[in-house]
Design an enzyme around this catalytic site. Structure first.
Site, PDB file in Angstrom:
ATOM      1  N   ASP A  67      10.898   0.753  -4.171  1.00  0.00           N
ATOM      2  CA  ASP A  67      10.503   1.150  -5.528  1.00  0.00           C
ATOM      3  C   ASP A  67      11.558   2.045  -6.165  1.00  0.00           C
ATOM      4  O   ASP A  67      12.512   2.470  -5.516  1.00  0.00           O
ATOM      5  CB  ASP A  67       9.122   1.846  -5.508  1.00  0.00           C
ATOM      6  CG  ASP A  67       8.997   2.880  -4.390  1.00  0.00           C
ATOM      7  OD1 ASP A  67      10.042   3.321  -3.862  1.00  0.00           O
ATOM      8  OD2 ASP A  67       7.865   3.242  -4.051  1.00  0.00           O
ATOM      9  N   ASN A 134      -3.132   8.784  -1.519  1.00  0.00           N
ATOM     10  CA  ASN A 134      -4.169   7.921  -2.096  1.00  0.00           C
ATOM     11  C   ASN A 134      -4.122   6.511  -1.494  1.00  0.00           C
ATOM     12  O   ASN A 134      -4.806   5.616  -1.962  1.00  0.00           O
ATOM     13  CB  ASN A 134      -4.029   7.852  -3.624  1.00  0.00           C
ATOM     14  CG  ASN A 134      -2.742   7.179  -4.075  1.00  0.00           C
ATOM     15  OD1 ASN A 134      -1.924   6.757  -3.250  1.00  0.00           O
ATOM     16  ND2 ASN A 134      -2.546   7.075  -5.377  1.00  0.00           N
ATOM     17  N   HIS A 136      -1.439   4.521  -1.364  1.00  0.00           N
ATOM     18  CA  HIS A 136      -0.462   3.578  -1.933  1.00  0.00           C
ATOM     19  C   HIS A 136       0.643   3.275  -0.918  1.00  0.00           C
ATOM     20  O   HIS A 136       0.957   4.086  -0.053  1.00  0.00           O
ATOM     21  CB  HIS A 136       0.096   4.050  -3.277  1.00  0.00           C
ATOM     22  CG  HIS A 136       1.049   5.199  -3.227  1.00  0.00           C
ATOM     23  ND1 HIS A 136       1.314   5.992  -4.322  1.00  0.00           N
ATOM     24  CD2 HIS A 136       1.828   5.698  -2.247  1.00  0.00           C
ATOM     25  CE1 HIS A 136       2.206   6.910  -4.006  1.00  0.00           C
ATOM     26  NE2 HIS A 136       2.529   6.751  -2.749  1.00  0.00           N
ATOM     27  N   GLU A 141      -0.487   1.180  -6.454  1.00  0.00           N
ATOM     28  CA  GLU A 141      -1.493   2.221  -6.577  1.00  0.00           C
ATOM     29  C   GLU A 141      -2.903   1.651  -6.410  1.00  0.00           C
ATOM     30  O   GLU A 141      -3.126   0.449  -6.646  1.00  0.00           O
ATOM     31  CB  GLU A 141      -1.377   2.866  -7.972  1.00  0.00           C
ATOM     32  CG  GLU A 141      -0.055   3.585  -8.226  1.00  0.00           C
ATOM     33  CD  GLU A 141       0.004   4.975  -7.602  1.00  0.00           C
ATOM     34  OE1 GLU A 141      -0.339   5.119  -6.415  1.00  0.00           O
ATOM     35  OE2 GLU A 141       0.407   5.906  -8.311  1.00  0.00           O
TER      36      GLU A 141
HETATM   37  P1  PGA Z   1       5.943  11.138   1.378  1.00  0.00           P
HETATM   38  O1  PGA Z   1       5.476  10.023   0.362  1.00  0.00           O
HETATM   39  O2  PGA Z   1       6.755  10.446   2.427  1.00  0.00           O
HETATM   40  O3  PGA Z   1       6.774  12.079   0.580  1.00  0.00           O
HETATM   41  O4  PGA Z   1       4.705  11.755   1.948  1.00  0.00           O
HETATM   42  C1  PGA Z   1       4.934   8.854   0.863  1.00  0.00           C
HETATM   43  C2  PGA Z   1       4.500   7.948  -0.264  1.00  0.00           C
HETATM   44  O5  PGA Z   1       4.099   8.445  -1.332  1.00  0.00           O
HETATM   45  O6  PGA Z   1       4.553   6.721  -0.086  1.00  0.00           O
END
Ligand code: PGA
Length: 242
Positions: A67, A134, A136, A141
């Protein structure tokens, strides 16, 4: 789903990196799918270390990122292209022309088309994933319907808040992003998901302990993939009652 529990974050990163190193040593031109965030930083250090000792050679490896924020230039210090350069690529002998990341400044429909063409021609050999609090993966999302192909998405307020720690103000966090779709992720031959920390307990409970596929926790789609390795530390395992 295969679950690996290690004592520390560092041990988890070593175990995850080893899977990528083994893949690249048996397939020199592997296409690896990469992630950003705090989760993969240690794994990237392991890959740089292994490359510097010539235990693995990235000269023919191809990469694609999950992404990218919409609206940030690649040299913006919060863009994912910049993150990848600083945390991985500048330490590897990977060729710049073998790196694919969405262009946050490109026009939406043209960028979706370009990246969809890339995924129509290329299958990821091994996809690295973190997981959002959450649920994702990439920027897929929680939603009633999940999109299969590469696409632009608005970010949820929860993700904007979670990612605001990297920005001076929450208002500076982009409101949208490009992401590989769930179908692009599910077509990866192998998937490696790393997770750490108490904020991931809800999402990881849905992934590891429930038997449901729930679009409101997109990572649960991975239950239908035949080759997923989940790597967590003992602390998170304890919080999950594992
Ligand atoms: P993080 O983010 O590795 O900073 O916890 C993970 C994500 O949002 O996919």
């Amino acid at each position: 789903m295969k679950l690996i529990i290690k004592d520390s974050y560092e041990e988890c990163c070593k175990a995850g990196a080893q899977l990528f190193i083994e893949l690249i040593n048996r397939k020199k031109d592997a296409l690896i799918g990469l992630a950003t965030g705090d989760t993969p930083k240690g794994l990237y250090k392991e890959l740089i270390n292994a490359n510097s000792k010539w235990e693995v050679d990235f000269s023919n490896v191809r990469s694609v990122n999950l992404d990218e924020y919409k609206g940030l230039a690649g040299d913006h210090n919060q863009s994912y292209r910049y993150f990848m350069k600083e945390n991985l690529f500048k330490g590897l002998n990977i060729k710049p022309e073998n790196i694919t990341i969405a262009d946050g400044l490109a026009e939406t429909s043209a960028e979706e088309k370009r990246m969809r063409e890339f995924f129509a021609k290329n299958n990821v050999d091994m996809q690295l994933l973190g997981i959002g609090r959450n649920g994702h993966v990439g920027f897929n999302e929680p939603a009633e319907k999940l999109q299969s192909s590469f696409h632009y998405t608005d970010l949820t307020q929860d993700t904007i808040e979670a990612n605001s720690r990297m920005f001076d103000n929450v208002e500076d966090v982009p409101k949208g992003a490009y992401t590989m779709g769930m179908g692009d992720i599910m077509r990866a031959r192998q998937i490696v998901l790393l997770a750490f920390g108490a904020s991931k307990v809800d999402a990881m409970t849905k992934l590891l302990k429930d038997d449901y596929v729930d679009p409101m926790c997109p990572a649960t789609v991975l239950k239908m993939h035949p080759d997923v390795t989940v790597i967590i530390d003992r602390e998170l395992a304890g919080l999950l009652g594992l």
